[in-house]
Design an enzyme around this catalytic site. Structure first.
Site, PDB file in Angstrom:
ATOM      1  N   ASN A 150      35.984  43.890  94.781  1.00  0.00           N
ATOM      2  CA  ASN A 150      37.544  44.640  93.889  1.00  0.00           C
ATOM      3  C   ASN A 150      38.463  45.520  94.989  1.00  0.00           C
ATOM      4  O   ASN A 150      37.880  44.511  96.632  1.00  0.00           O
ATOM      5  CB  ASN A 150      36.696  46.134  94.089  1.00  0.00           C
ATOM      6  CG  ASN A 150      35.332  46.658  92.869  1.00  0.00           C
ATOM      7  OD1 ASN A 150      35.849  47.378  92.120  1.00  0.00           O
ATOM      8  ND2 ASN A 150      34.514  46.104  93.238  1.00  0.00           N
TER       9      ASN A 150
ATOM     10  N   CYS B  84      30.756  42.048  89.455  1.00  0.00           N
ATOM     11  CA  CYS B  84      29.642  41.656  88.781  1.00  0.00           C
ATOM     12  C   CYS B  84      28.667  40.409  88.224  1.00  0.00           C
ATOM     13  O   CYS B  84      29.344  39.771  88.318  1.00  0.00           O
ATOM     14  CB  CYS B  84      30.733  42.194  87.090  1.00  0.00           C
ATOM     15  SG  CYS B  84      29.778  42.257  85.296  1.00  0.00           S
TER      16      CYS B  84
ATOM     17  N   ARG C 122      28.566  51.424  94.472  1.00  0.00           N
ATOM     18  CA  ARG C 122      27.927  51.026  93.239  1.00  0.00           C
ATOM     19  C   ARG C 122      28.210  49.264  92.503  1.00  0.00           C
ATOM     20  O   ARG C 122      27.595  48.836  92.757  1.00  0.00           O
ATOM     21  CB  ARG C 122      28.438  51.668  92.156  1.00  0.00           C
ATOM     22  CG  ARG C 122      27.916  51.620  90.406  1.00  0.00           C
ATOM     23  CD  ARG C 122      28.002  50.336  89.200  1.00  0.00           C
ATOM     24  NE  ARG C 122      29.776  50.790  89.874  1.00  0.00           N
ATOM     25  CZ  ARG C 122      30.848  49.359  89.036  1.00  0.00           C
ATOM     26  NH1 ARG C 122      30.179  48.478  89.267  1.00  0.00           N
ATOM     27  NH2 ARG C 122      32.303  49.886  88.511  1.00  0.00           N
TER      28      ARG C 122
ATOM     29  N   HIS D 220      40.728  49.787  87.382  1.00  0.00           N
ATOM     30  CA  HIS D 220      39.848  49.542  88.324  1.00  0.00           C
ATOM     31  C   HIS D 220      39.723  47.726  88.229  1.00  0.00           C
ATOM     32  O   HIS D 220      40.195  46.935  87.743  1.00  0.00           O
ATOM     33  CB  HIS D 220      38.878  49.422  87.444  1.00  0.00           C
ATOM     34  CG  HIS D 220      37.484  48.932  87.831  1.00  0.00           C
ATOM     35  ND1 HIS D 220      36.001  50.047  88.868  1.00  0.00           N
ATOM     36  CD2 HIS D 220      36.523  47.651  88.457  1.00  0.00           C
ATOM     37  CE1 HIS D 220      34.950  48.709  89.088  1.00  0.00           C
ATOM     38  NE2 HIS D 220      35.603  47.599  88.646  1.00  0.00           N
TER      39      HIS D 220
ATOM     40  N   HIS E 279      39.796  44.479  90.309  1.00  0.00           N
ATOM     41  CA  HIS E 279      39.183  43.570  91.520  1.00  0.00           C
ATOM     42  C   HIS E 279      40.169  42.249  92.093  1.00  0.00           C
ATOM     43  O   HIS E 279      41.771  41.913  91.446  1.00  0.00           O
ATOM     44  CB  HIS E 279      38.488  42.883  91.102  1.00  0.00           C
ATOM     45  CG  HIS E 279      37.493  43.049  90.521  1.00  0.00           C
ATOM     46  ND1 HIS E 279      35.618  42.733  91.171  1.00  0.00           N
ATOM     47  CD2 HIS E 279      36.693  44.330  90.008  1.00  0.00           C
ATOM     48  CE1 HIS E 279      34.909  43.938  91.292  1.00  0.00           C
ATOM     49  NE2 HIS E 279      35.489  44.918  90.293  1.00  0.00           N
TER      50      HIS E 279
END
Ligand code: ZN
Length: 306
Positions: free
Chosen positions: A249, A240, A13, A207, A209
């Site tokens: 990530n 993004c 994703r 989450h 990065h």
């Protein structure tokens, strides 16, 4: 027995949404199967967004329907709104992940909505999920919780307020997302504590990065604060499209190396995980693949936790 840490693979994703090429559906399915076979128990397989915005995600329905057939795998799909959540449910997703930007600039760019409007959308999604026969978990990801490339500093009190509003809206889990990768370890500690003080165990994950190279340092800070759920992407893909300057990530392979070395059980076979990069390379030739462990090879000193 070591303590268990859940690694959720978000490469299909977060990783693919900004890739220059478009991975063929058949390769994507094989890639997800290989990730699951390597021991990843949770995979975010795609997002239900309009294909004209992110064409790489046009096959998400098909991908979810294939992934839910893999035994034992928790299939997660991102949905920015109720319509996406309905599509995720129809395809059989076990969990829907809804992004809620804390910063107004990112919220407008990514969702074309103000944060409070998106919180109201999340409430509509939790009401929808509760009304269904089959249980679908709702997770909210607080995007730009640690800083924003559009607005700059994001006051921690704003993140705490959004997280509290999301808990109030009935989500099962809240994840703090460093969407652009500006966080540092002291900030991670402080924000995890502040959000946990507000919503308790509903704060489950991070989450992260790796824009500044601090991704694993931030993961370690989260671990120290009791976080046991981390998103990561194979080969450190990700970014993004509406967060200028964001890079990939944290690298799943390197995170697993860190966790297992510390004695945390992930259930993931590092060798099989590294082998799954070959399918990624096949499906997205030319995309740069990152990762220390994969490039250096697993050192002879490595001992898995189990
Ligand atoms: Zn991300």
């Amino acid at each position: 027995m070591g303590e268990h840490v859940i690694v959720c693979e978000v490469g299909p994703r977060d990783g693919l949404q900004i890739a220059k090429g478009r991975m063929p559906t058949e390769v994507k399915t094989r890639w997800i199967e290989a990730l699951a076979a390597a021991g990843l128990a949770e995979i975010e397989v795609g997002s239900f967004v309009p294909p004209r915005l992110i064409p790489q995600m046009a096959d998400t329905g098909e991908i979810v329907r294939a992934a839910v057939r893999i035994p034992g795998l928790t299939v997660v799909a991102l949905a920015p709104n109720l319509r996406g959540a309905e599509a995720a449910y129809a395809a059989g997703a076990h969990r829907v992940s809804v992004p809620v930007s804390v910063s107004e600039g990112h919220s407008r760019a990514n969702l074309n909505r103000m944060p409070a409007e998106q919180v109201a959308e999340v409430a509509r999604i939790t009401a929808f999920a509760r009304a269904q026969e089959r249980r679908m978990e709702v997770e909210a990801g607080c995007s730009t919780a640690f800083g924003c490339s559009i607005d700059g500093i994001v006051p921690p009190a704003r993140t705490v307020a959004i997280a509290a509003a999301l808990a109030e809206a009935g989500v099962d889990e809240v994840v703090l997302a460093d969407t652009v990768g500006y966080a540092h370890p002291a900030q991670v500690r402080a924000l995890v504590r502040a959000v946990r003080a507000a919503i308790g165990p509903k704060l489950t994950g991070l989450h992260l990065h790796d824009t500044m190279g601090l991704g694993l340092a931030n993961a370690l800070a989260g671990l120290d604060e009791g976080i046991r759920n981390f998103d990561a992407a194979l080969a450190g893909l990700g970014g993004c499209p509406y967060a200028p300057g964001a890079s990939g990530n944290i690298v799943t392979e390197d995170l697993v190396f860190l966790l297992e070395s510390l004695g945390f059980e992930t259930g993931i076979d590092l060798q099989a995980l590294i082998a799954a990069r070959a399918i990624l390379r096949e499906g997205l030739p030319g995309e740069p693949l990152r990762g220390g462990v994969a490039q250096a090879g697993i050192p002879r000193t490595f001992r898995a936790a189990a």
